[in-house]
Every structure is written in C-alpha cells, then in structure tokens.
Design a protein around this motif. Structure first.
Motif, mmCIF file in Angstrom:
data_model
loop_
_atom_site.group_PDB
_atom_site.id
_atom_site.type_symbol
_atom_site.label_atom_id
_atom_site.label_comp_id
_atom_site.label_asym_id
_atom_site.label_seq_id
_atom_site.Cartn_x
_atom_site.Cartn_y
_atom_site.Cartn_z
ATOM 1 N N HIS A 189 0.432 -1.642 -0.024
ATOM 2 C CA HIS A 189 -0.158 0.180 -0.037
ATOM 3 C C HIS A 189 0.615 1.290 0.186
ATOM 4 N N SER B 149 2.817 1.777 -3.088
ATOM 5 C CA SER B 149 1.598 2.328 -4.646
ATOM 6 C C SER B 149 1.210 3.853 -4.121
ATOM 7 N N ILE C 88 -7.975 10.182 -12.858
ATOM 8 C CA ILE C 88 -7.497 9.107 -11.667
ATOM 9 C C ILE C 88 -8.221 9.494 -10.921
ATOM 10 N N PHE D 106 -4.272 -8.056 -16.380
ATOM 11 C CA PHE D 106 -3.892 -7.950 -14.798
ATOM 12 C C PHE D 106 -2.441 -9.000 -14.619
ATOM 13 N N LEU E 17 1.540 -7.346 -13.498
ATOM 14 C CA LEU E 17 1.879 -7.770 -12.538
ATOM 15 C C LEU E 17 3.340 -7.917 -12.291
HETATM 16 N N1 BYC Z 1 -1.960 -4.383 -7.838
HETATM 17 O O1 BYC Z 1 -5.492 -12.302 -2.318
HETATM 18 P P1 BYC Z 1 -5.277 -11.215 -3.114
HETATM 19 C C1 BYC Z 1 -3.749 5.172 -3.976
HETATM 20 C C2 BYC Z 1 -1.812 -9.274 -5.847
HETATM 21 S S1 BYC Z 1 -3.018 3.906 -3.754
HETATM 22 C C3 BYC Z 1 -0.957 -5.638 -7.525
HETATM 23 O O2 BYC Z 1 -6.711 -10.320 -2.944
HETATM 24 P P2 BYC Z 1 -4.472 -9.416 -0.955
HETATM 25 C C4 BYC Z 1 -3.036 6.578 -4.787
HETATM 26 C C5 BYC Z 1 -2.088 -9.883 -4.267
HETATM 27 O O3 BYC Z 1 -1.001 -8.428 -3.438
HETATM 28 C C6 BYC Z 1 -3.812 2.424 -3.009
HETATM 29 N N2 BYC Z 1 -1.077 -7.065 -7.286
HETATM 30 O O4 BYC Z 1 -4.395 -9.534 -2.056
HETATM 31 C C7 BYC Z 1 -2.457 6.619 -5.081
HETATM 32 C C8 BYC Z 1 -1.744 -10.616 -4.167
HETATM 33 O O5 BYC Z 1 -0.300 -10.634 -4.339
HETATM 34 P P3 BYC Z 1 0.346 -12.445 -4.147
HETATM 35 C C9 BYC Z 1 -3.452 1.236 -3.385
HETATM 36 C C10 BYC Z 1 -2.509 -7.149 -6.547
HETATM 37 O O6 BYC Z 1 -3.518 -8.694 -0.473
HETATM 38 C C11 BYC Z 1 -2.071 7.913 -5.857
HETATM 39 C C12 BYC Z 1 -2.767 -11.302 -5.165
HETATM 40 O O7 BYC Z 1 -2.260 -10.515 -6.243
HETATM 41 N N3 BYC Z 1 -3.946 0.339 -2.359
HETATM 42 O O8 BYC Z 1 -4.332 5.108 -3.200
HETATM 43 O O9 BYC Z 1 -5.428 -10.003 0.091
HETATM 44 C C13 BYC Z 1 -2.427 8.331 -6.611
HETATM 45 C C14 BYC Z 1 -3.404 -12.336 -4.282
HETATM 46 O O10 BYC Z 1 -4.701 -10.889 -4.383
HETATM 47 C C15 BYC Z 1 -3.459 -6.065 -6.966
HETATM 48 C C16 BYC Z 1 -3.803 -0.885 -1.147
HETATM 49 O O11 BYC Z 1 -2.366 -1.054 -1.639
HETATM 50 C C17 BYC Z 1 -3.386 -4.980 -7.072
HETATM 51 N N4 BYC Z 1 -4.445 -3.815 -8.170
HETATM 52 O O12 BYC Z 1 -5.987 -8.392 -1.331
HETATM 53 C C18 BYC Z 1 -4.103 7.899 -6.758
HETATM 54 C C19 BYC Z 1 -5.555 -1.044 -0.598
HETATM 55 N N5 BYC Z 1 -4.712 -7.151 -6.425
HETATM 56 O O13 BYC Z 1 1.302 -11.324 -2.259
HETATM 57 C C20 BYC Z 1 -3.916 7.327 -5.902
HETATM 58 C C21 BYC Z 1 -4.877 -1.747 0.461
HETATM 59 C C22 BYC Z 1 -4.301 -8.237 -5.670
HETATM 60 O O14 BYC Z 1 -0.434 -13.242 -3.750
HETATM 61 N N6 BYC Z 1 -4.119 -3.096 -0.238
HETATM 62 N N7 BYC Z 1 -2.764 -8.346 -5.813
HETATM 63 O O15 BYC Z 1 1.877 -12.613 -4.722
HETATM 64 C C23 BYC Z 1 -5.439 -4.357 -0.109
HETATM 65 O O16 BYC Z 1 -6.689 -4.004 0.545
HETATM 66 C C24 BYC Z 1 -5.195 -6.058 -0.087
HETATM 67 O O17 BYC Z 1 -4.198 -5.932 -0.517
HETATM 68 C C25 BYC Z 1 -5.540 -5.578 -1.964
HETATM 69 C C26 BYC Z 1 -5.235 -7.260 -2.103
HETATM 70 C C27 BYC Z 1 -7.230 -5.648 -2.302
HETATM 71 C C28 BYC Z 1 -4.816 -4.538 -3.208
#
Ligand code: BYC
Length: 362
Positions: A71, A74, A154, A302, A306
């Motif tokens: 996060h 990102s 965006i 996707f 990745l």
């Molecule tokens: N991109 O079991 P899952 C912002 C990966 S920035 C890349 O669902 P999880 C902003 C995942 O890591 C906001 N990878 O995993 C900034 C996992 O990989 P591994 C960004 C992704 O963690 C500047 C695999 O796929 N927000 O707002 O339970 C300008 C399986 O997925 C993605 C956050 O970071 C992806 N999209 O759920 C403007 C929110 N999706 O470990 C705006 C916090 C999935 O198996 N993070 N993967 O290799 C979360 O809520 C959760 O980590 C996620 C994924 C929902 C993203």
C-alpha cells in the motif's frame, strides 16, 4: 469548491463520505477500551484492535507487512502518473491543486511506512524490496497519463476505487494501520472530488474536451476494476488468495468482489451525471440482485502487468530508483542531524544530572 458547486453536497460522492466512514470512526474510539494483556485470539474475537506490543502470530505480522508495504509503495509510485502533469496543468489553480494532491500521496506513503515499521521492519528494507521487485505496488500505476483528462480520470476512478477499498481498512484489526487509514480516506475523498470536477468541466467544454474525457474514462475503467484484486467469491474465485484468512483476522472486512461491486454501483450513477459512457456493453441493472451487472475483466492483462509487463512498469521503477539514489544525501543529512540532536540531548541530561548531584541534600 472542488465539486460541491456541481453536485449535491448532501449526497455522498465516495465511500469516505458515507455512513461506513462514520461507523469506522465510532468503532475506532470504542476499540480503545480493551482489556489489558488480552490474547490475540480474544482481541480478534471481541473485534478489538491489536497493537504493536501485543502478541501476534507471525503469519498475521507477515501478512500485514506485505499489505501495508504494498500500500505504501503504491502511494509513492502513484505520485508519478499525475506528477508528470504538474508542469503542464492547464491553469495556476489546477497546478496548485495537483501539487497539493501529489504531495498528499507522499504523506500517505509516510504514514504507511511508519505503520509498517511498528511491526518490526525498517522502511529502508521495504524500499529495497520494492526496488528489486520482491514487493509489489498497485497494478493501476503502470498505465500512462496521456492527456490532462487522465488526471481527472485518476481522481474520479482510481481514488474512488481506492477509497472504496480503504474505508473498511479504517476498521482493520491492526491499530496503527486502521488509524492511518482514517486520515488517508479523508484526504482521498478530496482527491476524488477534484477528479470529478476536472471531468465535469471537460464534459461541459468543447467537443474535443468531451472526447478527451471520454477517452480517459475508456482507458482507466478496466484497470480501476482490477485494483480490487482477483475474484475471491463464487465460481470465479481461483483459490490461493489471501482474502479468507485476512477476513478471519479482521484485516480485510469485505471480499475483493464485494468492494468491486459497490464501486461499480456508485460509479454508474456518477458517470451518468458526468455524461460519460462507461466502456462496458454488458453493464446493466439487475433487478433481482439489486446491483449493476458488468462484463468480464481482462485478468490476462492484470497478470501481465503484475509480472512487470505493463505499459509503464519499467519507467515507474527506474524513476523510483533514480529518485531514491538522488535523495541519498537528504537521508544522510537527516540522519546526521538526528544524531547531533540526540548527542545534544544526552549532554544536556548529563549536565542536569551533574547539577543535581552537586546540590546539597534538603
Ligand atoms: N495490484 O489475495 P489477494 C492510491 C496481488 S494507492 C497489484 O486479493 P490481498 C493512490 C496481491 O498482493 C492505493 N497486486 O491479496 C495513490 C496478492 O499477491 P501475492 C493502493 C495485486 O492482499 C496515488 C495477489 O494479487 N491501495 O490510492 O488480500 C494516486 C492475490 O490478491 C492487486 C492499497 O494498497 C493489485 N491491484 O488483497 C492515486 C489498498 N490486487 O501476495 C491513488 C490496501 C491484488 O499473492 N491493499 N494483488 O503475491 C489491499 O486492500 C489488498 O492488499 C488488496 C489485495 C485488496 C489490494
């Protein structure tokens, strides 16, 4: 300003303006009242917050470090797509707003790296893992910002999706992450409004401006849906993801699919207000489900992104590495300054101690 003149201020434009956010704030206050020395399982069971000094399973710690670091990365990499428009924003007002927004993203990175550090890892190590590809950042930031309308898209779509995903994280079981999210969501809410307002103005401009806004919405819609992560419910779920365990631990509160659906439901109405067409011929209201149906997501794309094969992966990471190298002198100066301050504080304490030692006993 920022959209309140173009939309009804009493109607929530994003998840941070909804009752969910207020409930998270109330929950945050209530979570402070917890029994001392409660065990991890009891805390999770009682829906209380886990704090840095509490015992926690190593897998819980590992999951949090992965998610919070991803996060944070990102937020920091996410400065690049819009940052490239700071010098080209169409007016001084737009430039000032964009600078403030991009700076906010850097701030979010800082809160998040700090939250990750409470789990016993150093941010320098996290950055090394980002730079050498051992940790990820959101897929969305590997797409280019070709026109000014992309900054609008965006803000509207990417920040809109981000808030939808992050408001529930304000109720995450890990205290430092949950508290960081409360402020992040408030700021993201402003970001989303500014994106909406950019597109609102373009859609009320010339034909060329309307076409530019529509083109940006066409390019960002699919990638925005991917931001929520792979399917994790129903037949489409492929298994092996983290959702089930993360929900059992109270890290995630909803599945990726639930949040994606909420996002679609909210955005369809907003696109209509803007006068934009969402690029999905399968989008239609499903009376039975009470939700909008939408078309298949391109998961091959996707996975490619990745793996590092998106349109801008190489550029994003090389820019990040360069910024890190060029910032080495700032980190050295800050470390030297902190050491000097610490040495001064120690010598001041020693002098006070000597003074007290020399005083006659009362
Ligand atoms: N991109 O079991 P899952 C912002 C990966 S920035 C890349 O669902 P999880 C902003 C995942 O890591 C906001 N990878 O995993 C900034 C996992 O990989 P591994 C960004 C992704 O963690 C500047 C695999 O796929 N927000 O707002 O339970 C300008 C399986 O997925 C993605 C956050 O970071 C992806 N999209 O759920 C403007 C929110 N999706 O470990 C705006 C916090 C999935 O198996 N993070 N993967 O290799 C979360 O809520 C959760 O980590 C996620 C994924 C929902 C993203």
């Amino acid at each position: 300003m920022y959209g309140t003149e173009v939309i009804d201020p009493d109607v929530p434009l994003n998840a941070a303006e909804s009752a969910d956010y207020d409930a998270a704030l109330a929950g945050s206050a209530a979570a402070g009242e917890r029994p001392a020395h409660a065990s991890f399982d009891a805390l999770i069971e009682a829906d209380q917050r886990v704090e840095p000094r509490d015992d926690m399973p190593s897998a819980y710690r590992k999951t949090l470090i992965r998610q919070i670091a991803q996060h944070a990365h990102s937020e920091v990499i996410g400065m690049q797509p819009e940052g490239s428009w700071v010098t080209r924003a169409p007016s001084l007002r737009r430039k000032a707003i964009l600078i403030a927004k991009v700076q906010d993203e850097a701030g979010h990175g800082l809160y998040l790296y700090s939250a990750a550090e409470t789990l016993g890892i150093d941010r320098a190590e996290l950055l090394d893992m980002l730079h050498d590809g051992r940790q990820k950042y959101s897929s969305i930031f590997n797409y280019p910002t070709l026109t000014w309308a992309d900054c609008g898209a965006i803000g509207w779509l990417v920040d809109g999706a981000a808030i939808m995903n992050q408001v529930p994280l304000c109720r995450c079981s890990y205290g430092p992450y949950a508290r960081a999210m409360i402020r992040v969501c408030k700021e993201e809410s402003f970001h989303q409004r500014q994106g909406f307002e950019i597109l609102w103005n373009l859609m009320r401009g010339t034909d060329a401006q309307r076409a530019m806004a529509q083109d940006a919405a066409n390019r960002w819609w699919g990638p925005a849906l991917m931001m929520f992560g792979p399917h994790d419910t129903g037949d489409a779920a492929q298994g092996g993801g983290h959702t089930e365990q993360s929900m059992a631990w109270g890290i995630k509160r909803f599945s990726n699919d639930d949040l994606r659906q909420r996002f679609v439901d909210m955005m369809v109405l907003q696109a209509d207000r803007l006068g934009l067409t969402l690029p999905d011929p399968d989008l239609r209201w499903n009376e039975e489900r009470g939700h909008w149906d939408f078309g298949a997501i391109d998961w091959d794309e996707f996975r490619r992104v990745l793996k590092g094969d998106g349109p801008c992966n190489a550029e994003r990471i090389s820019h990040r590495r360069r910024a890190h190298d060029e910032g080495a002198w700032v980190r050295e100066a800050a470390t030297a300054y902190a050491a000097k301050q610490a040495a001064r504080a120690t010598s001041a304490t020693r002098s006070t101690d000597r003074l007290h030692a020399a005083e006659p006993a009362a």
